[in-house]
Design a protein around this motif. Sequence first.
Motif, PDB file in Angstrom:
ATOM      1  N   UNK A   1       0.842  -1.195   0.000  1.00 27.69           N
ATOM      2  CA  UNK A   1       0.000   0.000   0.000  1.00 27.69           C
ATOM      3  C   UNK A   1       0.881   1.250   0.000  1.00 27.69           C
ATOM      4  N   UNK A   2       1.947   1.200   0.774  1.00 27.61           N
ATOM      5  CA  UNK A   2       2.927   2.289   0.821  1.00 27.61           C
ATOM      6  C   UNK A   2       4.300   1.648   0.700  1.00 27.61           C
ATOM      7  N   UNK A   3       4.842   1.655  -0.472  1.00 23.55           N
ATOM      8  CA  UNK A   3       6.152   1.033  -0.681  1.00 23.55           C
ATOM      9  C   UNK A   3       6.240   0.398  -2.059  1.00 23.55           C
ATOM     10  N   UNK A   4       7.104  -0.590  -2.161  1.00 20.28           N
ATOM     11  CA  UNK A   4       7.409  -1.195  -3.452  1.00 20.28           C
ATOM     12  C   UNK A   4       6.290  -2.126  -3.934  1.00 20.28           C
ATOM     13  N   UNK A   5       6.032  -2.123  -5.215  1.00 23.08           N
ATOM     14  CA  UNK A   5       5.012  -2.976  -5.831  1.00 23.08           C
ATOM     15  C   UNK A   5       5.659  -4.289  -6.301  1.00 23.08           C
ATOM     16  N   UNK A   6       5.960  -5.184  -5.354  1.00 28.14           N
ATOM     17  CA  UNK A   6       6.627  -6.444  -5.676  1.00 28.14           C
ATOM     18  C   UNK A   6       5.814  -7.300  -6.649  1.00 28.14           C
ATOM     19  N   UNK A   7       4.523  -7.397  -6.437  1.00 21.60           N
ATOM     20  CA  UNK A   7       3.680  -8.221  -7.305  1.00 21.60           C
ATOM     21  C   UNK A   7       3.726  -7.763  -8.749  1.00 21.60           C
ATOM     22  N   UNK A   8       3.593  -6.486  -8.967  1.00 20.66           N
ATOM     23  CA  UNK A   8       3.636  -5.931 -10.315  1.00 20.66           C
ATOM     24  C   UNK A   8       5.032  -6.077 -10.923  1.00 20.66           C
ATOM     25  N   UNK A   9       6.053  -5.777 -10.131  1.00 23.56           N
ATOM     26  CA  UNK A   9       7.425  -5.833 -10.641  1.00 23.56           C
ATOM     27  C   UNK A   9       7.815  -7.248 -11.055  1.00 23.56           C
ATOM     28  N   UNK A  10       7.490  -8.231 -10.238  1.00 27.37           N
ATOM     29  CA  UNK A  10       7.905  -9.608 -10.519  1.00 27.37           C
ATOM     30  C   UNK A  10       6.909 -10.328 -11.416  1.00 27.37           C
ATOM     31  N   UNK A  11       5.637 -10.044 -11.257  1.00 27.52           N
ATOM     32  CA  UNK A  11       4.616 -10.747 -12.023  1.00 27.52           C
ATOM     33  C   UNK A  11       4.321 -10.179 -13.399  1.00 27.52           C
ATOM     34  N   UNK A  12       4.602  -8.904 -13.612  1.00 29.22           N
ATOM     35  CA  UNK A  12       4.294  -8.275 -14.893  1.00 29.22           C
ATOM     36  C   UNK A  12       5.526  -7.660 -15.568  1.00 29.22           C
TER      37      UNK A  12
ATOM     38  N   UNK B   1       8.949 -17.410  -1.745  1.00 30.15           N
ATOM     39  CA  UNK B   1       8.954 -17.390  -3.206  1.00 30.15           C
ATOM     40  C   UNK B   1       7.916 -18.333  -3.792  1.00 30.15           C
ATOM     41  N   UNK B   2       7.691 -19.468  -3.130  1.00 32.93           N
ATOM     42  CA  UNK B   2       6.640 -20.402  -3.566  1.00 32.93           C
ATOM     43  C   UNK B   2       5.263 -19.775  -3.421  1.00 32.93           C
ATOM     44  N   UNK B   3       5.058 -19.095  -2.303  1.00 28.79           N
ATOM     45  CA  UNK B   3       3.804 -18.368  -2.104  1.00 28.79           C
ATOM     46  C   UNK B   3       3.626 -17.324  -3.199  1.00 28.79           C
ATOM     47  N   UNK B   4       4.688 -16.585  -3.473  1.00 33.57           N
ATOM     48  CA  UNK B   4       4.620 -15.562  -4.513  1.00 33.57           C
ATOM     49  C   UNK B   4       4.340 -16.144  -5.878  1.00 33.57           C
ATOM     50  N   UNK B   5       4.957 -17.291  -6.181  1.00 30.70           N
ATOM     51  CA  UNK B   5       4.735 -17.947  -7.470  1.00 30.70           C
ATOM     52  C   UNK B   5       3.260 -18.327  -7.626  1.00 30.70           C
ATOM     53  N   UNK B   6       2.689 -18.930  -6.594  1.00 31.74           N
ATOM     54  CA  UNK B   6       1.266 -19.296  -6.665  1.00 31.74           C
ATOM     55  C   UNK B   6       0.393 -18.066  -6.773  1.00 31.74           C
ATOM     56  N   UNK B   7       0.700 -17.061  -5.995  1.00 33.07           N
ATOM     57  CA  UNK B   7      -0.104 -15.833  -6.009  1.00 33.07           C
ATOM     58  C   UNK B   7      -0.116 -15.191  -7.397  1.00 33.07           C
ATOM     59  N   UNK B   8       1.061 -15.102  -8.007  1.00 31.21           N
ATOM     60  CA  UNK B   8       1.162 -14.499  -9.338  1.00 31.21           C
ATOM     61  C   UNK B   8       0.452 -15.368 -10.368  1.00 31.21           C
ATOM     62  N   UNK B   9       0.637 -16.684 -10.288  1.00 31.81           N
ATOM     63  CA  UNK B   9      -0.008 -17.589 -11.242  1.00 31.81           C
ATOM     64  C   UNK B   9      -1.530 -17.517 -11.145  1.00 31.81           C
TER      65      UNK B   9
END
Length: 77
Positions: A30-41, A66-74
Amino acid sequence: RKSRLERWVEGRNVLVVMPDGGRGFYVDAAEGFAYGNAIGRELPELIARTFRTAPGRASIAGLSMGGYGAFRIALAD
């Protein structure tokens, strides 16, 4: 660099990219880096522009957070 990954992919036609998701759980803050957008898009677009990759031939994986992030992005797509 502390794994056998480099040996496993040696001599194979494969590209491995290992981004650091920090402690952001691959979620846009919400306030900070957009990790999801940066890594997923943004990262897949950068890879496609920079390297000769086959369309639709990408995979994402991770361990622990990282596994959580992979599933979340997928699941987001």
